[in-house]
Scaffold this active site. Structure first.
Site, PDB file in Angstrom:
ATOM      1  CD1 TRP A 115      -2.806   1.435   0.545  1.00  0.00           C
ATOM      2  CD2 TRP A 115      -2.039   1.806   2.632  1.00  0.00           C
ATOM      3  NE1 TRP A 115      -3.565   2.425   1.104  1.00  0.00           N
ATOM      4  CE2 TRP A 115      -3.118   2.679   2.382  1.00  0.00           C
ATOM      5  CE3 TRP A 115      -1.401   1.858   3.867  1.00  0.00           C
ATOM      6  CZ2 TRP A 115      -3.579   3.589   3.326  1.00  0.00           C
ATOM      7  CZ3 TRP A 115      -1.865   2.761   4.808  1.00  0.00           C
ATOM      8  CH2 TRP A 115      -2.935   3.612   4.543  1.00  0.00           C
ATOM      9  CG  ASP A 137      -1.860  -2.195   7.639  1.00  0.00           C
ATOM     10  OD1 ASP A 137      -2.915  -2.127   8.304  1.00  0.00           O
ATOM     11  OD2 ASP A 137      -1.672  -1.538   6.600  1.00  0.00           O
ATOM     12  CE  LYS A 148      -9.890  -0.334   3.509  1.00  0.00           C
ATOM     13  NZ  LYS A 148      -9.723   0.538   2.402  1.00  0.00           N
TER      14      LYS A 148
HETATM   15  C1  LMR Z   1      -6.931   1.424  -0.543  1.00  0.00           C
HETATM   16  O1  LMR Z   1      -5.846   0.834  -0.577  1.00  0.00           O
HETATM   17  O2  LMR Z   1      -7.579   1.715  -1.566  1.00  0.00           O
HETATM   18  C2  LMR Z   1      -7.530   1.779   0.784  1.00  0.00           C
HETATM   19  O3  LMR Z   1      -6.730   1.313   1.806  1.00  0.00           O
HETATM   20  C3  LMR Z   1      -7.906   3.201   0.915  1.00  0.00           C
HETATM   21  C4  LMR Z   1      -6.740   4.094   1.165  1.00  0.00           C
HETATM   22  O4  LMR Z   1      -6.775   4.826   2.158  1.00  0.00           O
HETATM   23  O5  LMR Z   1      -5.788   4.092   0.393  1.00  0.00           O
END
Ligand code: LMR
Length: 394
Positions: A125, A206, A242
């Site tokens: 992420w 996480d 989520k």
């Molecule tokens: C995502 O990866 O789309 C979600 O975790 C929302 C975000 O805050 O990035």
């Protein structure tokens, strides 16, 4: 000008697009089959109960509501956890998963005495990098995913862990890895835990998708519980964005697992001194919703059903998208669409193909080819498949 955010910037571009067929598969937010945001029935009922109690709007404590964070950590570790019995932990209510990561990062930034290095999987992420950089760490990356097999690179991962400098921090996705949707098996998690212990690494979990990977919150807690049973001390960031659909309410928790109850008290006192000048104390409404759900068996059961509804609709859309691509005559193997789990599908689409999907067909996704499966519906799946086929056929 700073560049747009890799994920939230896509929603901004999508909003401006006038194409009536546009589809937003950028950000990971669940949609119902009409592509509308879905407020969970358990959440609607919890809010009714809150309103009927005419609660006040006083500040909560610096670390938030005890009833919330105690239940949150119980959800992660299981109510029979020794860590809970021995009080070897400190939890705080934070502003979503990001807030929990950021407070944990700030705590480690101040007190970590090892290498000032956080290892993040490739890919991960995008916000992980920024969060730990802003917490004063250097960022290193480790192998996680093999683009050739479109799956986990098991040996690559083990080798990378084995090479990390001792006493550095390793960021782990607890379940439903974002963006790849590829998780280690139980046996692989055992090996990861073993290497982490041997290398004296410090795990930071996480957990943004508990319940979203398999539809079962206990099954999705496998990795965290395994590390807890193996005696690790670690940080855990939890998000309820989520799994309770509480995105904008910013509901999350940070837990720091310590080696003793006495240490946990000292850690807790310092976490407070970090939160107070950051945002003073967290908002109350979202956490109250979670508390209502946690404390009432009936409501809790409805929540579990809600989770299954979301997980099952998403799994169904994976199947349909794959079938549609095959029906269209695609020569590629789209098996990974159904093999991957959680909110996302890491399609393997190249940068140019992603650009074509967005520029020619108004399908919005992240540049790395991740699509939010939770935004695919029975109404748009045909269009999404046709467009993907269009940009991937020879
Ligand atoms: C995502 O990866 O789309 C979600 O975790 C929302 C975000 O805050 O990035």
């Amino acid at each position: 000008m700073a560049p747009p955010d890799a994920i939230l910037g896509i929603t901004e571009a999508f909003t401006k697009d006038k194409n009536p067929n546009k589809v937003n598969l950028g950000v990971g937010v669940y949609r119902d089959d009409n592509a509308k945001p879905w407020v969970l029935p358990s959440v609607i009922e919890a809010e009714k109960r809150i309103f009927s109690q005419c609660m006040n709007k006083e500040y909560t404590t610096i670390i938030g509501m005890r009833e919330f964070y105690n239940k949150a950590i119980e959800l992660a570790l299981g109510d029979d956890s020794d860590i809970l019995k021995e009080k070897r932990y400190t939890s705080s209510q934070c502003l979503g998963g990001t807030g929990a990561l950021r407070v944990g990062g700030a705590f480690l930034g101040l007190f970590w005495r090892g290498e000032r290095l956080v290892h993040i999987p490739i890919p991960s992420w995008p916000n992980h990098r920024s969060i730990f950089m802003h917490s004063g760490f250097k960022i290193a990356t480790y192998s996680y995913y093999d683009p050739k097999t479109l799956g986990l690179t098991t040996q690559g991962l083990f080798d990378a862990l084995n090479k990390m400098p001792e006493k550095s921090i390793v960021l782990l996705h607890a379940c439903a890895h974002n963006p790849t949707g590829c998780d280690p098996t139980k046996e692989q998690w055992c090996e990861i835990s073993h290497i982490i212990r041997c290398r004296k690494l410090y795990p930071f979990f996480d957990m943004a998708y508990q319940g979203f990977a398999t539809g079962d919150t206990d099954d999705d807690a496998l990795a965290v519980r395994l590390f807890a049973n193996d005696g690790h001390t670690f940080c855990l960031a939890q998000s309820f964005s989520k799994n309770m659909g509480l995105y904008g309410e910013r509901v999350g928790a940070l837990t720091i697992i310590c080696s003793s109850a006495e240490e946990a008290k000292r850690v807790a006192s310092n976490v407070k001194t970090l939160i107070r000048p950051m945002y003073s104390n967290p908002p109350v409404h979202g956490a109250r919703i979670a508390i209502e759900i946690f404390k009432d068996n009936e409501l809790y059961k409805i929540w579990m059903e809600d989770l299954k509804t979301m997980a099952n609709r998403t799994i169904g859309m994976r199947q349909e998208l794959r079938e549609k691509l095959i029906e269209l005559g695609s020569k590629q193997s789209w098996e990974h669409i159904t093999n991957q789990i959680g909110m996302f599908c890491y399609t393997g689409l190249k940068l140019e193909q992603v650009a074509r999907l967005t520029n020619e067909f108004s399908i919005y996704l992240t540049k790395d080819g991740r699509i939010a499966m939770v935004g695919v519906t029975s109404k748009n799946v045909g269009y999404v498949a046709e467009c993907i086929h269009n940009v991937t056929k020879e």
